[in-house]
Design an enzyme around this catalytic site. Structure first.
Site, PDB file in Angstrom:
ATOM      1  N   TYR A 225       0.760  -1.374   0.036  1.00 21.68           N
ATOM      2  CA  TYR A 225      -0.068   0.083  -0.078  1.00 21.68           C
ATOM      3  C   TYR A 225       0.937   1.200   0.171  1.00 21.68           C
ATOM      4  O   TYR A 225       1.719   1.527   1.025  1.00 21.68           O
ATOM      5  CB  TYR A 225      -1.068   0.004   1.219  1.00 21.68           C
ATOM      6  N   HIS A 257      -3.974  -2.814  -8.165  1.00 22.92           N
ATOM      7  CA  HIS A 257      -5.301  -3.611  -7.745  1.00 22.92           C
ATOM      8  C   HIS A 257      -6.215  -2.470  -7.397  1.00 22.92           C
ATOM      9  O   HIS A 257      -7.709  -2.759  -7.950  1.00 22.92           O
ATOM     10  CB  HIS A 257      -4.778  -4.341  -6.522  1.00 22.92           C
ATOM     11  N   HIS A 407     -17.623  -1.001   3.955  1.00 25.13           N
ATOM     12  CA  HIS A 407     -16.305  -1.166   4.452  1.00 25.13           C
ATOM     13  C   HIS A 407     -16.407  -2.051   5.913  1.00 25.13           C
ATOM     14  O   HIS A 407     -17.078  -1.802   6.552  1.00 25.13           O
ATOM     15  CB  HIS A 407     -15.723   0.295   4.894  1.00 25.13           C
ATOM     16  N   HIS A 409     -13.117  -4.817   7.751  1.00 33.20           N
ATOM     17  CA  HIS A 409     -11.796  -5.379   7.794  1.00 33.20           C
ATOM     18  C   HIS A 409     -11.908  -6.956   7.365  1.00 33.20           C
ATOM     19  O   HIS A 409     -12.634  -7.257   6.701  1.00 33.20           O
ATOM     20  CB  HIS A 409     -11.007  -4.939   9.241  1.00 33.20           C
ATOM     21  N   MET A 482     -14.653  -3.067  11.541  1.00 36.18           N
ATOM     22  CA  MET A 482     -15.357  -2.003  11.179  1.00 36.18           C
ATOM     23  C   MET A 482     -16.834  -2.552  10.632  1.00 36.18           C
ATOM     24  O   MET A 482     -16.939  -3.741  10.068  1.00 36.18           O
ATOM     25  CB  MET A 482     -14.831  -1.094  10.615  1.00 36.18           C
TER      26      MET A 482
END
Length: 613
Positions: A225, A257, A407, A409, A482
């Site tokens: 990242y 990606h 969203h 994790h 989350m």
């Protein structure tokens, strides 16, 4: 005239039927081959493998509830496998297989069992349309209904589809010889059911701005990242972002990606320049406050358009001059020395549209009081945006949600946000039954959702913690969890966050109960943090079931927050859970109403591709 005489055996009848069927398929393929000479490319495409040897293109017919797929291989070797499974597993997958036995090639609908062994499906639902060789490679065009009512087939729904793929390196006489675990299949994620609404025209005075990585040397590791700070021009006036698209360095299409652009907090006067790993300990701490999403793209995503009467503000008072670009590089082949300048191209206009678009957070507050027990195959957590909050914060005509970004994790498996009015579910805002944290993009809704004052928005997340031995608490860390839906809407309001969590006092009662149940009568729970109490619990089926019951019945604390992070005036503690009396029912698929054209004969189709000059 009698068509059959009494001496004709069942074997002969079957042989005649298969001959007629094969003739029909050959005629069908031939007709598509002729039409294919002038056929335009399918509108959606994604590289499947990191080397770019395989590419999938597709189109969708919502009226017919069918998806058309074209698989291109630069070199097909002795066959190809393309499949769909719940989370990208090679087991219990729905497959389409092209193979050869050294003499002839065949195409068939197949499936894999819990060990990865492949069988031909008794119900052939993939229909071959075209097969051809060109200088660009081998092309295979076929189609399939969204749902086939076949228990071995995957139901194609809106949301993430996990594709598995493999190339056959040797001839086989039947698909029963295949074991997917020995083929080392790859995985790619896409949204197959892309919205079919045409994009709105761009204004004549549209300008562009590129937020790009600065010629980064892609690290020689599988996952990176990369973060880069970008500064807007000084004294930039307010503009409206009306569209954005990906800019991917040629040759890196299979490695880049996904990418996101975040706006930094307007309260920071400056953010240090930085270009490096997002996980580096050397990155400036200010980067942690660059979290407001402006744009998000992932492999297979199309350009993102705002509605004709709305745009996302950029520049001007109340906004930050600093943006953070985050690029996810997926480099499993450990390619070295590859440079990259990928990023996002923003299209913006100084001619402001009627409405400012806004982004609102729905779901659960980032707090450890919402936790998932260990060793759970499925555990649900639900966050609420209550009627009291929408009544307080929304204008009389409400707001219109036109896109959303789900969203979680690593433990997240599914996310669903639904609109509730008068206790009845009336519309699904966004749902992904096969969610992956590795594929998070802003998704344009097929239909805008009008949220009125007094409505309720319920966001439910499903988690899997079978590989964990301790509770997974809510929080910012990747091993924490989350449950969020960032909804994009207009007109913009002061309501920026509408989320909830269970009342802490009721959670404390849970800790006391479970510890007493397990014989700890001297629990000093009040002196421990929530994380410590979850960590010290004895986890069994009783502990998990009681926690689930607590979350589904206990009062909640509401965070009905303004853009200043302050609560709207009112009492928000110990609120009753919104009541949902009626749930939405899914409309039936055509196959559920007795309509379908799948072949019931367990026989593959022989493939004779034409060759284009």
């Amino acid at each position: 005239m009698r068509l059959l005489n009494k001496d004709l055996r069942l074997h002969d009848v079957t042989l005649m039927y298969l001959t007629l069927l094969a003739t029909l398929v050959v005629l069908l393929v031939a007709s598509y081959q002729a039409a294919g000479q002038a056929r335009t490319p399918l509108p959606f495409a994604v590289p499947l493998d990191p080397g770019g040897q395989l590419q999938l293109s597709w189109n969708v017919s919502f009226s017919r509830q069918e998806v058309y797929l074209e698989l291109r291989a630069r070199e097909p070797h002795h066959g190809l496998v393309l499949g769909m499974s719940d989370q990208g597993e090679f087991t219990n997958a729905d497959l389409v297989v092209l193979w050869d036995d050294g003499q002839k090639s065949y195409f068939g609908d197949a499936w894999s069992d819990s060990h990865g062994m492949v069988s031909l499906d008794h119900q052939q639902d993939y229909q071959l349309l075209e097969a051809k060789h060109t200088p660009e490679g081998f092309f295979l065009l076929f189609k399939r209904p969204f749902s086939t009512c076949d228990p071995h087939d995957y139901v194609i729904e809106e949301g993430t589809v996990h594709l598995i793929y493999a190339v056959l390196e040797r001839p086989i006489h039947s698909v029963q010889q295949l074991n997917l675990s020995l083929l080392h299949p790859g995985v790619q994620r896409v949204l197959l059911l892309q919205p079919d609404t045409p994009p709105p025209p761009l204004p004549r005075d549209v300008r562009t701005m590129e937020i790009l990585a600065p010629s980064v040397t892609i690290p020689t590791q599988e996952t990176t990242y990369w973060c880069h700070i970008y500064e807007l021009p000084p004294d930039m006036p307010k503009n409206h972002i009306v569209m954005y698209e990906a800019v991917v360095t040629p040759g890196n299409e299979a490695i880049v990606h996904h990418m996101e652009v975040f706006e930094c907090s307007p309260s920071m006067d400056t953010v240090p320049q930085y270009s490096g790993s997002c996980d580096s300990r050397m990155k400036p701490r200010e980067i942690n406050y660059c979290r407001h999403v402006l744009a998000a793209w992932a492999l297979g995503a199309q350009p993102f358009y705002y509605p004709p009467d709305a745009g996302l503000p950029m520049g001007g008072a109340g906004s930050s001059r600093f943006l953070r670009l985050e690029v996810h590089y997926h480099n499993p082949h450990l390619i070295s020395g590859r440079r990259d300048s990928s990023g996002i191209r923003l299209f913006y206009t100084p001619s402001l549209r009627r409405y400012d678009a806004g982004i609102m957070e729905l779901g659960l507050v980032y707090t450890p009081v919402m936790a998932v027990p260990p060793r759970q195959s499925q555990f649900h957590l639900t966050g609420y945006c209550t009627a009291k909050c929408t009544q307080t914060a929304l204008p009389a005509g409400g707001i219109y949600i036109f896109a959303s970004q789900l969203h979680t994790h690593l433990a997240g498996r599914a996310v669903r946000t639904v609109l509730v009015r008068g206790g009845r579910e009336v519309e699904v805002v966004q749902e992904d039954k096969h969610f992956s944290t590795h594929y998070q993009i802003i998704r344009t809704l097929r239909n805008r959702v009008n949220v009125l004052p007094g409505d309720v928005l319920v966001t439910k997340c499903t988690y899997n913690t079978e590989d964990r031995t301790k509770a997974t608490v809510g929080g910012f860390g990747i091993m924490e969890e989350m449950c969020v839906n960032y909804v994009h809407y207009y007109p913009r309001t002061l309501l920026e966050l509408c989320k909830s969590h269970v009342d802490l006092g009721y959670l404390q009662k849970y800790f006391n109960l479970i510890n007493r149940f397990h014989g700890d009568d001297t629990c000093s729970c009040a002196q421990k943090s929530v994380e410590e109490q979850f960590s010290s619990l004895t986890w069994d089926s009783f502990s998990g079931e009681v926690l689930n019951s607590l979350y589904n019945t206990s009062p909640i604390s509401m965070h009905c927050n303004q853009s200043t992070a302050e609560l709207f005036p009112g009492e928000w503690e110990r609120q009753e859970l919104p009541l949902v009396t009626t749930q939405l029912k899914r409309p039936p698929y055509p196959c559920e109403m007795g309509r379908g054209s799948a072949s019931q004969i367990n026989t593959p189709v022989e493939v004779e591709p034409n060759r284009n000059p």
